[in-house]
Design an enzyme around this catalytic site. Structure first.
Site, PDB file in Angstrom:
ATOM      1  N   ASP A   6     -27.604  24.422  -5.875  1.00  0.00           N
ATOM      2  CA  ASP A   6     -28.931  24.615  -6.475  1.00  0.00           C
ATOM      3  C   ASP A   6     -29.446  25.998  -6.078  1.00  0.00           C
ATOM      4  OD1 ASP A   6     -31.279  24.215  -7.782  1.00  0.00           O
ATOM      5  OD2 ASP A   6     -31.976  22.539  -6.556  1.00  0.00           O
ATOM      6  N   ASP A  62     -29.693  26.571 -13.366  1.00  0.00           N
ATOM      7  CA  ASP A  62     -29.658  27.003 -11.969  1.00  0.00           C
ATOM      8  C   ASP A  62     -29.069  25.965 -11.023  1.00  0.00           C
ATOM      9  OD1 ASP A  62     -31.721  25.215 -12.279  1.00  0.00           O
ATOM     10  OD2 ASP A  62     -33.138  26.304 -11.009  1.00  0.00           O
ATOM     11  N   GLU A  63     -28.410  24.946 -11.545  1.00  0.00           N
ATOM     12  CA  GLU A  63     -27.801  23.964 -10.644  1.00  0.00           C
ATOM     13  C   GLU A  63     -26.644  23.254 -11.331  1.00  0.00           C
ATOM     14  OE1 GLU A  63     -30.067  20.358  -9.710  1.00  0.00           O
ATOM     15  OE2 GLU A  63     -31.589  20.999 -11.149  1.00  0.00           O
TER      16      GLU A  63
END
Length: 413
Positions: A28, A122-123
């Site tokens: 993350d 983003d993860e």
């Protein structure tokens, strides 16, 4: 679970941590959009920064941890964020930059394992079980990922390493920002049970209130409740789901490719709008965006959904399933307008509108059948020509006439 198991960039987990049963990583990025913006604004490091519209009434897209200390968080209305942290620097979003960095980070993940499941820009989850012989233990691989992301892009990420997706995601959250946390398979229960019950997937505000009324405040409290009681109080599916999670049971594998279930866009108005023509114009703009995204991704969809949020924040959604799948903006727009009119909100002040396409399928597997006497409208070919012009000359190269008129009206106003 001790925070001593959090390691810095580079080294493997501390000696004695058994990560042999922990093939699942959850990576993350830390305050991703804000971190990318600070690459060009290094003088703002260590200060509260909010990514969002400086003047509009949208929501916070990202915030540095210095801003979060004031209570600011993603999806919070910008007006509230400005009240909580009036000294924050507000930076308008630059989505192109985020997409470029996200693509590069995902390439790092894929260089390690083909089993990468992105769940946002983003993860992602990674299953590194097959990479151990080549790259080392899961903890060492996690440290390597963090080092590569920092070296190539100058931003940090937090990684949870565990035996399941559920526990890995909790671990990455626990070690934020800029951390690495391994939860050994034999210590999952010790890690989970002290956590608040709200940490479990599926426990929203209402479910948490229901559990608190039963005296259940921690995951350990919930684990000690008989599953039959949970099923009776929360329903069969929710009760069984939470009973399993409370003991760390999560059998879901990392899925390398998760097809899009829906594609949508929404817009928050700068001021509440009760003019039906303005709202229809925005529905057209959103329909154009959704259709373009569908064509770019090779999708068609059958169900059109509109989201309408009143000035008092109450929200309604309406949807309609078409006879045949489509990626044509005009068909999506016509249906969206019908749904808007049927909702009876034509003179109600609206704060936000959205358009979404659901029931997606691959465009190359869908066929369109004309009924007897029906002619092709030509919209599909026209919109594909617009796509080509936009790719060559930019996003505003070609616009529907009503959107051009609307833009001129805004400029004159």
């Amino acid at each position: 679970m001790s925070r001593k198991q959090i390691t810095g960039i580079g080294p493997a987990p501390r000696t004695g941590v058994d990560d042999s049963g922990c093939p699942i990583l959850h990576v993350d990025m830390d305050a991703f959009f804000a971190s990318v913006e600070l690459l060009e604004r290094p003088e703002l490091r260590g200060t509260p920064v909010i990514v969002g519209s400086p003047a509009g009434r949208g929501v916070v897209l990202s915030a540095t941890y210095e801003a979060r200390a004031f209570g600011v968080h993603s999806a919070m209305p910008m007006a509230r964020a400005r009240r909580l942290c009036p000294r924050a620097t507000i930076i308008p979003p630059s989505h192109g930059k985020y997409t470029e960095v996200s693509r590069g980070v995902m390439e790092i993940f894929h260089s390690i394992t083909p089993l990468v499941e992105p769940i946002a820009s983003d993860e992602a989850f990674l299953d590194v079980g097959g990479a151990r012989r080549r790259l080392g233990s899961p903890g060492a691989i996690a440290a390597m990922i963090r080092a590569q992301v920092l070296e190539r892009y100058g931003i940090t990420c937090s990684v949870g390493v565990a035996s399941s997706k559920f526990v890995a995601k909790l671990a990455s959250k626990q070690c934020k920002p800029d951390g690495l946390l391994v939860v050994p398979a034999g210590e999952v229960v010790a890690f989970l049970h002290p956590l608040p019950v709200s940490a479990l997937w599926g426990v929203g505000e209402r479910t948490e209130q229901a559990l608190v009324r039963l005296g259940i405040r921690t995951v350990g409290d919930l684990a000690r409740v008989p599953p039959a009681t949970l099923r009776r109080e929360l329903g069969q599916a929710a009760g069984a789901h939470l009973a399993a999670l409370a003991w760390g049971r999560d059998e879901r594998p990392v899925t390398a490719h998760v097809p899009d279930k829906s594609i949508g866009n929404e817009e928050t108005f700068a001021a509440d709008v009760d003019d039906p023509e303005v709202i229809r114009r925005e529905l057209l703009r959103l329909s154009e965006r959704v259709a373009a995204r569908m064509r770019k991704g090779g999708h068609v969809g059958r169900t059109v959904s509109v989201k309408l949020r009143r000035a008092d924040f109450s929200t309604i959604t309406r949807s309609r399933t078409l006879k045949e799948p489509t990626d044509v903006a005009q068909e999506i727009y016509t249906t969206a307008c019908d749904l808007f009119e049927a909702a009876g909100l034509e003179r109600v002040r609206l704060r936000l509108v959205g358009v979404r396409m659901e029931n997606l399928s691959a465009a190359d597997s869908a066929s369109r059948q004309l009924t007897l006497g029906e002619r092709e409208t030509g919209w599909r070919e026209a919109e594909r020509a617009m796509d080509r012009a936009i790719r060559r000359f930019g996003p505003d190269a070609v616009l529907p006439a009503s959107l051009v008129r609307g833009r001129l009206d805004e400029m004159e106003a």
